[in-house]
Design a protein around this motif. Sequence first.
Motif, mmCIF file in Angstrom:
data_model
loop_
_atom_site.group_PDB
_atom_site.id
_atom_site.type_symbol
_atom_site.label_atom_id
_atom_site.label_comp_id
_atom_site.label_asym_id
_atom_site.label_seq_id
_atom_site.Cartn_x
_atom_site.Cartn_y
_atom_site.Cartn_z
ATOM 1 N N ARG A 484 86.084 -42.073 97.069
ATOM 2 C CA ARG A 484 85.217 -42.334 95.921
ATOM 3 C C ARG A 484 83.790 -42.615 96.365
ATOM 4 O O ARG A 484 82.823 -42.210 95.715
ATOM 5 C CB ARG A 484 85.749 -43.528 95.130
ATOM 6 N N LYS A 485 83.636 -43.288 97.503
ATOM 7 C CA LYS A 485 82.299 -43.605 97.994
ATOM 8 C C LYS A 485 81.541 -42.340 98.379
ATOM 9 O O LYS A 485 80.348 -42.193 98.078
ATOM 10 C CB LYS A 485 82.408 -44.552 99.192
ATOM 11 N N ILE A 486 82.219 -41.413 99.043
ATOM 12 C CA ILE A 486 81.569 -40.164 99.443
ATOM 13 C C ILE A 486 81.167 -39.354 98.213
ATOM 14 O O ILE A 486 80.051 -38.821 98.131
ATOM 15 C CB ILE A 486 82.505 -39.359 100.359
ATOM 16 N N GLN A 487 82.065 -39.252 97.233
ATOM 17 C CA GLN A 487 81.732 -38.526 96.005
ATOM 18 C C GLN A 487 80.573 -39.200 95.273
ATOM 19 O O GLN A 487 79.702 -38.532 94.706
ATOM 20 C CB GLN A 487 82.962 -38.460 95.105
ATOM 21 N N GLU A 488 80.555 -40.516 95.293
ATOM 22 C CA GLU A 488 79.489 -41.276 94.647
ATOM 23 C C GLU A 488 78.133 -40.937 95.264
ATOM 24 O O GLU A 488 77.136 -40.745 94.554
ATOM 25 C CB GLU A 488 79.805 -42.764 94.806
ATOM 26 N N VAL A 489 78.092 -40.841 96.590
ATOM 27 C CA VAL A 489 76.843 -40.520 97.281
ATOM 28 C C VAL A 489 76.386 -39.106 96.945
ATOM 29 O O VAL A 489 75.205 -38.865 96.644
ATOM 30 C CB VAL A 489 77.022 -40.688 98.802
ATOM 31 N N ILE A 490 77.305 -38.141 96.975
ATOM 32 C CA ILE A 490 76.931 -36.741 96.755
ATOM 33 C C ILE A 490 76.467 -36.517 95.318
ATOM 34 O O ILE A 490 75.443 -35.859 95.071
ATOM 35 C CB ILE A 490 78.117 -35.825 97.109
ATOM 36 N N ILE A 491 77.196 -37.062 94.349
ATOM 37 C CA ILE A 491 76.784 -36.882 92.952
ATOM 38 C C ILE A 491 75.453 -37.584 92.703
ATOM 39 O O ILE A 491 74.566 -37.055 92.013
ATOM 40 C CB ILE A 491 77.876 -37.404 91.998
ATOM 41 N N GLY A 492 75.283 -38.788 93.277
ATOM 42 C CA GLY A 492 74.006 -39.484 93.138
ATOM 43 C C GLY A 492 72.870 -38.705 93.768
ATOM 44 O O GLY A 492 71.747 -38.667 93.237
#
Length: 640
Positions: A484-492
Amino acid sequence: VALLRAAREPSEGGSARATPEASRGGLVDLLRAAAWATELLASEGAIVLPPAAGEVDAGEADAGDDAPQMLLKNATLRWHRGQLDAFADSERGRALARLILHPASLLPRYARVHLEGVSLDALPGLTTQRTLPRRGFRGEYGGELDVFIEAIAGFDALPDTLEPERGYALRAALSLSEGWIDTEALADERLEGLNLDAHGQGWLNIDRPALSTEDARVSFRGVDARLDASLDLKPGERALSLKLSSPGEIACQSLLGAVPEALLGVVANARVEGDVTPSLDLILAEELSRVRVRISGFEETPCRFTGLRIPYAERAEVAFNMERARVYPTRRTLIARPDDDPTPESVPPARHELVGDFLLFGPTPQPAEEEPLPDWHRYRRDVGWLNGPFIKKVEEGVSEDANIRVGPGTSSYVPLDELPGYVGGAMYLSEDMLFYSSRALSTALINRALRMNISRSRYVYGGSTLTQQLVKNLFLTRDKTLSRKIQEVIIGWRIDEIVPKERVLELYLNVIEFAPDVYGIGPAARFYFEKDARELTPLEAIFLANLKPAPWEGPRLMRRGRTPERGWWIERTAEIGQRLVDYNYLNPAQAAAMAPYVVTWPEARVELERERYRQARQAERERQQEIRERLRRSAQRPSP
């Protein structure tokens, strides 16, 4: 060590005479010589491990859980003139070792260990939801492992004093193919295709002791890196220093491709342009009491995401209210002004602009031309829909019967330019002071998060920017996993490409949680202060900003009738107030008027909240009683 050397020292009178130590040394010499000349062969050996105490629940243990677990079998040992050779088989794979001793030393002058084709998932303990001590890290692991380690002594005999330069030259290689990890701490799905190769040379200092390597090479899923590391094992000074860096520029798309697909989740098909030279520095010292972590190479954001390409089935579940569609009216920085000059600074109005498949905002040439609004549904596989009048239902973290919707398409949405400047200022200055100048990926916050989580051996801080927190609320779940953290960074990161900062802050204010079942600045202002959000005072705005880490605390403070009068709350309120002055959202007189920084509620409002709380508690008790009664009746029902 002393027993292996004969102690025959001349006496003070110059003559040598036998001493107990000399006699004992002579006996040891004889025994050592006999052992040296002996040939020994042992075969058909095995190494088994007993089940770990307490790992198996007595009520759930299978019949074979108490049986010893085979680690190595078909073991053969051969000893001849100071050389020991060992061979053994694992469940799948083979282990080989060689040890060559020096006649005058306990320490070997040569050692080699080779594990060939060992299957991790066949080893005991790696397929039974094993937990690492005090880490809460449960999971299963697998793959085929090859390990080669060779140590060559830098001395011919055991010296009288082990000098710092005495030690072993090391060569090592490691290869993991078809590796996989299945643990909830990383992702909801199993991580597969973990292929790792590493090789290098190093030095083992046997006096301190310490281990070091320079210019080792590591390759993971097609991405190469250089490794410099040192491990100091001296008691009281234990420390690990590690530097992992790229030998040259890496294509951002290749770096993204090195991340397992299960970690990327909905952004596994994302496309990114550019090149980057990343590096990681890590220092762990004094039993994790001192931790330093630094990720670098991304400060200038060399990578640019050109599209997320979220799978159709995973696209955003939002609706659009075209009656509330509005082009972002004004891009401006709201700051406090003297009474005789109330006009805030601003830049020209903005209009939407289609570039490829994505919606951008930018300054509008004068005069602005009328253009039709886009079909917002086409952006649901990316982030462009954030610029539209969307409506999204809150599904996670709300009551079962709650029907909560957020977004610009709702009637409770409050545009940023209609709020006092200090409301938005308090929200971002309370946790992401560089919001307007930094990108969604803040290496400073990530470094801080890694440092805190490693030092405390558990997840305590996420290191999210304000943009990433918006992503968590609108795109992802609240699961605390690496995926979830990696997806959060990429979408942000992608949001930073096509959504203006003002829009991000406006959305953030209107979608985050301020109390159970209270989402958005508009409902929060009505719930806590029975007023419109446009009428919030600076102290009330800071109160709401303080609630963000723990929104459930707000109702508790209301039942108490006032906020704390000392301690963290007062210090934090004063700190944010000063930041609002520093960033020109308040003048010093307005900040001073907030003292003593205590928010109070009328008695009628306090009693109303207390009654609501009592009713909620009673309803929860009745629900639990109903569940217990249902389970009791189910247990009494005869089996068919």
